[in-house]
Design an enzyme around this catalytic site. Structure first.
Site, PDB file in Angstrom:
ATOM      1  N   ASP A   1       0.830  -1.189   0.000  1.00 12.89           N
ATOM      2  CA  ASP A   1       0.000   0.000   0.000  1.00 12.89           C
ATOM      3  C   ASP A   1       0.873   1.250   0.000  1.00 12.89           C
ATOM      4  O   ASP A   1       1.869   1.328   0.744  1.00 12.89           O
ATOM      5  CB  ASP A   1      -0.897  -0.018   1.242  1.00 12.89           C
ATOM      6  CG  ASP A   1      -1.754   1.216   1.372  1.00 12.89           C
ATOM      7  OD1 ASP A   1      -2.633   1.408   0.521  1.00 12.89           O
ATOM      8  OD2 ASP A   1      -1.538   1.981   2.329  1.00 12.89           O
TER       9      ASP A   1
ATOM     10  N   GLU B   1       1.634  -0.558  -5.022  1.00  9.34           N
ATOM     11  CA  GLU B   1       0.706   0.525  -5.344  1.00  9.34           C
ATOM     12  C   GLU B   1       1.610   1.744  -5.531  1.00  9.34           C
ATOM     13  O   GLU B   1       2.088   2.315  -4.541  1.00  9.34           O
ATOM     14  CB  GLU B   1      -0.300   0.764  -4.218  1.00  9.34           C
ATOM     15  CG  GLU B   1      -1.284   1.862  -4.557  1.00  9.34           C
ATOM     16  CD  GLU B   1      -2.186   2.240  -3.387  1.00  9.34           C
ATOM     17  OE1 GLU B   1      -3.346   2.612  -3.633  1.00  9.34           O
ATOM     18  OE2 GLU B   1      -1.727   2.189  -2.233  1.00  9.34           O
TER      19      GLU B   1
END
Length: 710
Positions: A342, A378
């Site tokens: 993330d 990401e």
């Protein structure tokens, strides 16, 4: 109680069959107490007197799995200098393998008094805190083997443990929403029939429900609020939270592996749940604030490139050790098959800018364990220069946000989209070829947990997040969505038919593009969140997947079943044909040694003529035909054998009117239509046969796939 010196490594609580070794790092603390917690609410404090390189440690014979514990750090409390030790706060072990309970929010878990942040708070937080748990590391893995699915054979399914299973009618109520539910035959059967090869679980590291959300009657449903990087989130365990969650998670991994499904974890190493300078003192802040967090020039405040209040200090050797130890633990002990990082751009920020050569990437590259699993970035964060799609090192794959945006733009009718769409369809060579990566570096997706579901993407122009309690101010405002003529739910047959067609267009585009496709859970049968594009706080039926059942008689259920059948057929079409999942980029010219003298890929206008430069740039151009030559695949098979596949024509009509497409000449004498998104069932295995030069009419906003046997 006997207290032996113990060892400084490994960090955390390590049970060896006779007792437990405890070790914790803190350079800031003057002394640290290990607190063993008892069922009556009392605790036994043991000072950790042994210290090696700022790691305090002790071995306690007879301390068994299930024992709850925490730490108290005695040291300076001077926030203006970044020092926040406070022995009144019971602290979680950063290396805890399991966590029991939840935070009972109140003033006691904060280092300051509400309304007077300058005043130190000496209220004991222990009665209000979650606690660390000693776990038994032993588990019978049987004949478990990691599937090790090659990227070119991978289809990823992003899912939430609770959201995927909470409403599944075939699951016993007592296991719904848990790790055990993931291992249930009904869930595994759905995944295997769908054809996915990997399930990417949204955060399962122990996380915290924010104080603000709890007060509002909401929850941190997504889980991007980690406090324990080694512990499976205890609320997803049906067996108990005194270490049973570890066994239950391992059992789920074992069951998924037995079905050939890899387990990828969505991990949040960029920040913790302790928030900004007004956040609670739960673990890292109280142990060694300056070593764990990036502080501003005024050290009472935190640098925040994550939008959550803090960012971990990626140039700290102790933070890097924590992350690498955590990653190795989940691979070696929990046997997961990869990670999706993330806000990964934050992990590359040693100082301020994003650095491809940062220490974190160096450590991952040389690590013999972590470097061998799937690593998905990401590739952005909310800091300056944080959008880094295409800029991660060669070992990494990336969520390709440009694929998502371009596909959405094409099918909603944005002008001048064809040229970039061609790049996304063929694996985004503009992003990944320059540094030696292949099309498989691109994780392609149209939807994910963050944003509209596939159904909502074609049903809403605007977000509808009123249930989040922020006056619809949260969530992305520019979604590249189109409601097909009516906002939200509709009973207009024409609108519903167009929406189904658009969803089929997106699924077909995703599955027939080069790269690695990722589905978002429930999109295979068109689940809705009723326009909520930021359901991070909705632990409710807004977010939970509603499963269509054969006996459901309404039209909505029928549409869901049609969508499921179509999605399955496209996933399996991809899996059956190497031409859709090439390991190398297209050359765009005839290749020596192939079976015909045709290029491996060719582009045509709807009239069947080769695309020219002006055709790509024309603002009105929204349609084209793509020839994929199954006889011109240059990469060899696993034993060096040549790969020969069927050839395909992909015809895209993103116009708002029907168009006639001419089947190109000289690229195959006869073709059969195998996909037509204008049909209610979408797939057409027995579709019409057409010859070179013949015309085929495509409905507005539809695509067709034509197949020619090798």
């Amino acid at each position: 109680m006997q207290v032996w010196p113990g060892q400084a490594y490994p960090l955390g609580a390590t049970y060896d069959g006779a007792g437990t070794n405890f070790a914790v790092f803190s350079e800031a603390a003057e002394r640290i107490e290990l607190c063993l917690l008892h069922e009556d609410g009392s605790e036994t404090a043991v000072e950790l007197r042994e210290s090696d390189a700022f790691v305090r440690h002790a071995y306690l014979p007879g301390v068994m799995p299930g024992q709850r514990y925490g730490f108290r750090a005695h040291g300076p409390y001077d926030p203006e200098r970044g020092q926040r030790c406070n022995s009144a706060k019971l602290l979680l072990d950063p290396y805890a393998k399991a966590v029991s309970g939840a935070v009972d929010w109140g003033e006691a878990v904060y280092g300051y008094h509400f309304g007077r942040p300058e005043k130190r708070n000496d209220m004991d937080s222990a009665p209000h805190m979650m606690t660390s748990v000693v776990v038994n590391p032993y588990f019978d893995w049987g004949d478990d083997r990691p599937p090790r699915t090659d990227y070119h054979r991978t289809v990823i399914y992003e899912a939430h443990v609770k959201g995927l299973t909470m409403l599944h009618p075939a699951l016993p109520e007592e296991v719904r929403g848990t790790y055990a539910a993931l291992a249930h035959p009904a869930v595994i059967e759905h995944l295997t029939e769908l054809g996915v090869t990997a399930i990417e679980l949204m955060p399962v590291h122990q996380f915290v429900n924010d104080h603000r959300l709890v007060d509002a009657g909401l929850a941190n449903y997504w889980g991007y609020n980690t406090i324990g990087f080694f512990a499976p989130h205890n609320a997803y365990a049906s067996w108990g939270d005194r270490g049973q969650q570890v066994l239950e998670f391992k059992s789920a991994v074992r069951a998924l592996h037995a079905a050939g499904i890899e387990v990828i974890l969505d991990v949040v190493y960029n920040h913790t749940a302790e928030g900004n300078h007004l956040g609670p003192t739960l673990s890292f802040r109280g142990l060694d604030n300056c070593s764990y967090y990036r502080l501003t020039d005024d050290p009472q405040y935190y640098m925040d490139t994550t939008g959550t209040g803090n960012s971990l200090l990626m140039r700290s050797p102790h933070v890097l050790q924590l992350i690498m130890d955590s990653l190795r633990y989940w691979v070696t002990e929990m046997r997961v098959d990869g990670f999706r990082f993330d806000l990964a751009a934050t992990l590359a920020r040693q100082f301020h800018e994003v650095d491809r050569l940062s220490s974190f990437f160096d450590l991952v590259q040389q690590d013999p364990v972590v470097s061998q699993v799937k690593l998905i970035a990401e590739p952005w964060d909310v800091g300056e220069g944080g959008y880094q799609v295409g800029n991660f090192p060669p070992l990494w794959t990336e969520w390709n946000g440009k694929f998502r945006d371009t596909c959405r733009d094409l099918w909603r009718g944005e002008p001048a989209t064809l040229a970039e769409f061609a790049s996304r369809l063929t694996g985004s060579s503009d992003l990944y070829q320059g540094d030696g990566r292949r099309p498989l570096a691109s994780i392609n997706f149209v939807t994910c947990h963050d944003g509209f579901t596939l159904h909502d993407l074609v049903s809403y122009n605007d977000k509808h997040n009123e249930a989040n309690g922020e006056n619809n101010q949260d969530g992305e405002g520019h979604n590249r969505s189109w409601n097909c003529g009516a906002e939200g739910e509709s009973d207009d047959p024409a609108v519903l038919a167009l929406r189904e067609r658009q969803m089929r267009n997106f699924i077909a585009t995703l599955m027939l593009s080069q790269g690695v496709p990722m589905l978002s859970h429930g999109d295979e049968f068109a689940r809705t969140q009723w326009g909520n594009n930021n359901a991070y706080c909705q632990d409710s039926e807004i977010s939970w997947v509603r499963w269509p059942q054969p006996e459901d008689g309404d039209e909505a259920a029928a549409r869901a079943r049609r969508m499921l059948r179509f999605t399955r057929s496209l996933v399996w079409l991809r899996r059956d044909h190497q031409v859709f999942r090439r390991r190398r980029f297209f050359h765009g010219r005839p290749m020596q040694g192939t079976q015909d003298d045709l290029s491996d890929i060719a582009w045509f206008t709807p009239e069947g003529e080769g695309m020219r430069d002006g055709d790509w740039q024309a603002a009105h151009a929204r349609s084209l035909t793509v020839f994929l030559n199954g006889s011109a695949i240059t990469e060899p098979g696993p034993r060096g054998e040549p790969i020969v596949d069927d050839s395909f024509l992909l015809m895209f009509n993103a116009h708002d009117r029907p168009l006639e497409f001419v089947v190109p000449v000289d690229h195959g004498r006869q073709w059969q239509v195998v996909v037509d998104t204008a049909r209610p069932d979408g797939a057409a295995p027995g579709g019409p046969k057409v010859k070179a030069g013949e015309r085929l009419t495509l409905a507005d906003r539809s695509m067709a796939v034509l197949q020619r046997p090798a």
